[in-house]
Design a protein around this motif. Sequence first.
Motif, PDB file in Angstrom:
ATOM      1  N   THR A  33       0.843  -1.204   0.000  1.00 58.55           N
ATOM      2  CA  THR A  33       0.000   0.000   0.000  1.00 58.55           C
ATOM      3  C   THR A  33       0.876   1.250   0.000  1.00 58.55           C
ATOM      4  OG1 THR A  33      -1.611  -1.260   1.249  1.00 58.55           O
ATOM      5  CG2 THR A  33      -1.964   1.117   1.173  1.00 58.55           C
ATOM      6  N   MET A  34       1.965   1.208   0.756  1.00 55.53           N
ATOM      7  CA  MET A  34       2.858   2.381   0.811  1.00 55.53           C
ATOM      8  C   MET A  34       3.482   2.629  -0.567  1.00 55.53           C
ATOM      9  SD  MET A  34       3.712   4.787   2.857  1.00 55.53           S
ATOM     10  CE  MET A  34       4.308   6.144   1.857  1.00 55.53           C
ATOM     11  N   VAL A  35       3.821   1.560  -1.258  1.00 54.41           N
ATOM     12  CA  VAL A  35       4.373   1.721  -2.616  1.00 54.41           C
ATOM     13  C   VAL A  35       3.325   2.400  -3.512  1.00 54.41           C
ATOM     14  CG1 VAL A  35       5.125   0.445  -4.679  1.00 54.41           C
ATOM     15  CG2 VAL A  35       6.012  -0.195  -2.408  1.00 54.41           C
ATOM     16  N   ALA A  36       2.078   1.956  -3.364  1.00 53.37           N
ATOM     17  CA  ALA A  36       1.002   2.526  -4.199  1.00 53.37           C
ATOM     18  C   ALA A  36       0.764   3.995  -3.847  1.00 53.37           C
ATOM     19  CB  ALA A  36      -0.277   1.711  -4.019  1.00 53.37           C
ATOM     20  N   ILE A  37       0.817   4.310  -2.563  1.00 49.39           N
ATOM     21  CA  ILE A  37       0.627   5.709  -2.139  1.00 49.39           C
ATOM     22  C   ILE A  37       1.756   6.565  -2.724  1.00 49.39           C
ATOM     23  CG2 ILE A  37       0.781   7.262  -0.128  1.00 49.39           C
ATOM     24  CD1 ILE A  37      -0.735   5.074   1.479  1.00 49.39           C
ATOM     25  N   ARG A  38       2.972   6.032  -2.606  1.00 56.20           N
ATOM     26  CA  ARG A  38       4.136   6.811  -3.076  1.00 56.20           C
ATOM     27  C   ARG A  38       4.015   7.115  -4.577  1.00 56.20           C
ATOM     28  NH1 ARG A  38       8.065   4.050  -0.576  1.00 56.20           N
ATOM     29  NH2 ARG A  38       8.161   5.541   1.109  1.00 56.20           N
ATOM     30  N   ALA A  39       3.509   6.150  -5.308  1.00 59.89           N
ATOM     31  CA  ALA A  39       3.366   6.342  -6.759  1.00 59.89           C
ATOM     32  C   ALA A  39       2.329   7.423  -7.067  1.00 59.89           C
ATOM     33  CB  ALA A  39       2.972   5.018  -7.405  1.00 59.89           C
ATOM     34  N   TYR A  45       1.732  10.216  -5.107  1.00 57.98           N
ATOM     35  CA  TYR A  45       1.914  11.459  -4.335  1.00 57.98           C
ATOM     36  C   TYR A  45       1.557  12.724  -5.122  1.00 57.98           C
ATOM     37  CZ  TYR A  45       3.773  10.077   0.249  1.00 57.98           C
ATOM     38  OH  TYR A  45       3.905   9.609   1.531  1.00 57.98           O
ATOM     39  N   ASP A  46       1.982  12.785  -6.392  1.00 60.74           N
ATOM     40  CA  ASP A  46       1.697  14.012  -7.158  1.00 60.74           C
ATOM     41  C   ASP A  46       0.191  14.243  -7.251  1.00 60.74           C
ATOM     42  OD1 ASP A  46       4.323  14.459  -7.532  1.00 60.74           O
ATOM     43  OD2 ASP A  46       4.397  13.799  -9.634  1.00 60.74           O
ATOM     44  N   GLU A  47      -0.506  13.174  -7.544  1.00 64.87           N
ATOM     45  CA  GLU A  47      -1.972  13.266  -7.688  1.00 64.87           C
ATOM     46  C   GLU A  47      -2.625  13.619  -6.340  1.00 64.87           C
ATOM     47  OE1 GLU A  47      -5.374   9.967  -7.637  1.00 64.87           O
ATOM     48  OE2 GLU A  47      -3.505   9.368  -8.614  1.00 64.87           O
ATOM     49  N   ILE A  48      -2.125  12.991  -5.273  1.00 65.44           N
ATOM     50  CA  ILE A  48      -2.694  13.239  -3.935  1.00 65.44           C
ATOM     51  C   ILE A  48      -2.526  14.719  -3.554  1.00 65.44           C
ATOM     52  CG2 ILE A  48      -2.281  12.814  -1.454  1.00 65.44           C
ATOM     53  CD1 ILE A  48      -1.593   9.856  -2.322  1.00 65.44           C
ATOM     54  N   PHE A  49      -1.320  15.236  -3.729  1.00 71.79           N
ATOM     55  CA  PHE A  49      -1.091  16.637  -3.322  1.00 71.79           C
ATOM     56  C   PHE A  49      -1.833  17.609  -4.241  1.00 71.79           C
ATOM     57  CE2 PHE A  49       2.917  14.833  -1.303  1.00 71.79           C
ATOM     58  CZ  PHE A  49       2.386  14.872  -0.031  1.00 71.79           C
ATOM     59  N   ALA A  50      -1.966  17.245  -5.511  1.00 67.15           N
ATOM     60  CA  ALA A  50      -2.722  18.115  -6.428  1.00 67.15           C
ATOM     61  C   ALA A  50      -4.183  18.161  -5.983  1.00 67.15           C
ATOM     62  CB  ALA A  50      -2.610  17.590  -7.856  1.00 67.15           C
ATOM     63  N   ARG A  51      -4.707  17.016  -5.591  1.00 70.04           N
ATOM     64  CA  ARG A  51      -6.105  16.984  -5.165  1.00 70.04           C
ATOM     65  C   ARG A  51      -6.293  17.798  -3.882  1.00 70.04           C
ATOM     66  NH1 ARG A  51      -9.656  11.562  -4.496  1.00 70.04           N
ATOM     67  NH2 ARG A  51     -11.408  12.506  -3.399  1.00 70.04           N
ATOM     68  N   CYS A  52      -5.368  17.641  -2.953  1.00 66.48           N
ATOM     69  CA  CYS A  52      -5.448  18.438  -1.714  1.00 66.48           C
ATOM     70  C   CYS A  52      -5.418  19.926  -2.060  1.00 66.48           C
ATOM     71  CB  CYS A  52      -4.290  18.115  -0.778  1.00 66.48           C
ATOM     72  SG  CYS A  52      -4.381  16.482  -0.046  1.00 66.48           S
TER      73      CYS A  52
END
Length: 538
Positions: free
Chosen positions: A226-232, A234-241
Amino acid sequence: MAEAVERSEVIVIGAGLSGMYQLIKLRELGFKARVYEAGSDVGGTWYWNRYPGARFDSESWTYGYSFSPEVLAEWNWKEHFSSQPENLRYCNFVADKFDLRRDVTFNARAKVASWNEAAGEWEVAFEDGRRAGARFLVTAIGPLSSPTMPNNVPGIGDFKGESWHTGLWPHHPVSFANKRVAIIGTGASAVQAITEIAKTVGHLTVFQRQPNWCMPLRNSAIDDATMVAIRARYDEIFARCRDNWGCFIHTADPRNASDVSDEEREAFFEELYNTPGFAFWQGNFRDALMDKRANDYMTAFVSKKIRARVKDPKVADKLIPTNHGFGTRRVPLESGYYEVYNQTNVELVDLRETPIERVTATGIRTSDRERPFDMIIYATGFDAITGAFDRIDITGKDGAKLRDKWADGPQTYLGLNVAGFPNLLTLVGPHNAATFCNLPRCIEQNVEWVSELLAWMRAHGKTRIEATPDAEQAWTAHVYETGERLLLTKVDSWMTGVNKNVPGRQKRTFMAYAGGAPKYRQRCAEIAASGYEGFAVA
Ligand SMILES: Cc1cc2nc3c(=O)[nH]c(=O)nc-3n(C[C@H](O)[C@H](O)[C@H](O)COP(=O)(O)OP(=O)(O)OC[C@H]3O[C@@H](n4cnc5c(N)ncnc54)[C@H](O)[C@@H]3O)c2cc1C
């Protein structure tokens, strides 16, 4: 002999996430900066709040710093909502990685900060007699860093047993086994602490002044895959935030609550209720926190959930707020909080019925009786947002005191500077989007804006910047306008500047910029691009 004044170009007060990142940026830009921190190490909130159960309400992977690809690559979150010890380890990891401590003076609590117009610099005096001077003063003193005790409760010093404040928790382990423990307060820290303490306590008595609407946290572990998937992502996660109002991962639904049938609404609420984190609060119908009717729907739904979880209906009644709708005060996230009240060794005392008269040598006396305790825990929160400013005697131009200027509510420009207080930059200050934010997302914006400003001033040979009174007035009025449509501005809470534990904080004001982080960021960028419109720069 008077202590020598330690000189730098920029003084930063506070070594939490804001101060740490500010130091990294200032070093990068080649400024001589020194950070002064009251605690004995870095971490701020995560250094001080060591109470049992302390953890994130933000998803861990949305909370960490986003600025460093190396930190993102190397740090593994272990839980979706990480606990305080792990969060403090994270702060230490960042401090080690950037070798921050060599520029931080610990155990240094700033007491006085004065602007010296002739010298064009700030002079800061610390509790231990140390003194420092610099052209710029950046406060990174935290929105929730000034713990408060109950007001008008005599006898607190008389108690002979153990007594702790959640925000000043000791560094050694505290045992609750076989002890009669009292906890005063039912805010976000209390809800976390009560749930954890109830697992091992002899007997727990919860003193509740008023209940809060809580939501299930639904935490879980993060495994390697799951951590590998989250790391992949990150750009999308921070853009959404970045695109969301409060920079959380949860995006508000574009529909209004009354756009859908009762069945659809109920199903949607159920889905959000079962989603981890602030989904029910931040990801609900777009009008849920603005329209009374929409808000009543959520409130009714959550009341029903509380009733289903608490066996004694009289206790459930006490746990259901009646003076504010869901989400109009800070929503604590919980992991079994309501079930605690089904335990036979837990008692809920409603202070609206039987107020505390005094703390005695052996316990707490309410209007109906005295209960003996071995330990009293004060989960009575913080003097939020402006509290840490008030605890420093800050004097600007012409002897003006910041405390006096803000006595009837803060006045700021962008929540980052105050007219009459040149070269003072207030990270995560009042009237800043950071108040409602998944904080590191707004901390990064604040720090980067301040850093660019200082670099711009140096590049343009400028040494002094101060908001004009007009710009400050317009921003302050705008801040109030942003709050008008929100139901939460009609409720007493720390967001509206009311704190029953702090004399002088009984009048409603507004502490936050409520236009949302994206608009705030845009406005800050426009002002920078215009050559700092609204500031007098010399
Ligand atoms: C229990 C708890 C849980 C939280 N959970 C979340 C969460 O899940 N998500 C979220 O977004 N936010 C959360 N917050 C808010 C949290 O404060 C921020 O996330 C973030 O840590 C703020 O960082 P900061 O550096 O701005 O302030 P802080 O971390 O508060 O650091 C400020 C530092 O300044 C120092 N300081 C203050 N005054 C002085 C002085 N006069 N002299 C010297 N030093 C001084 C303090 O000692 C402190 O170390 C939580 C807060 C609390 C209390």
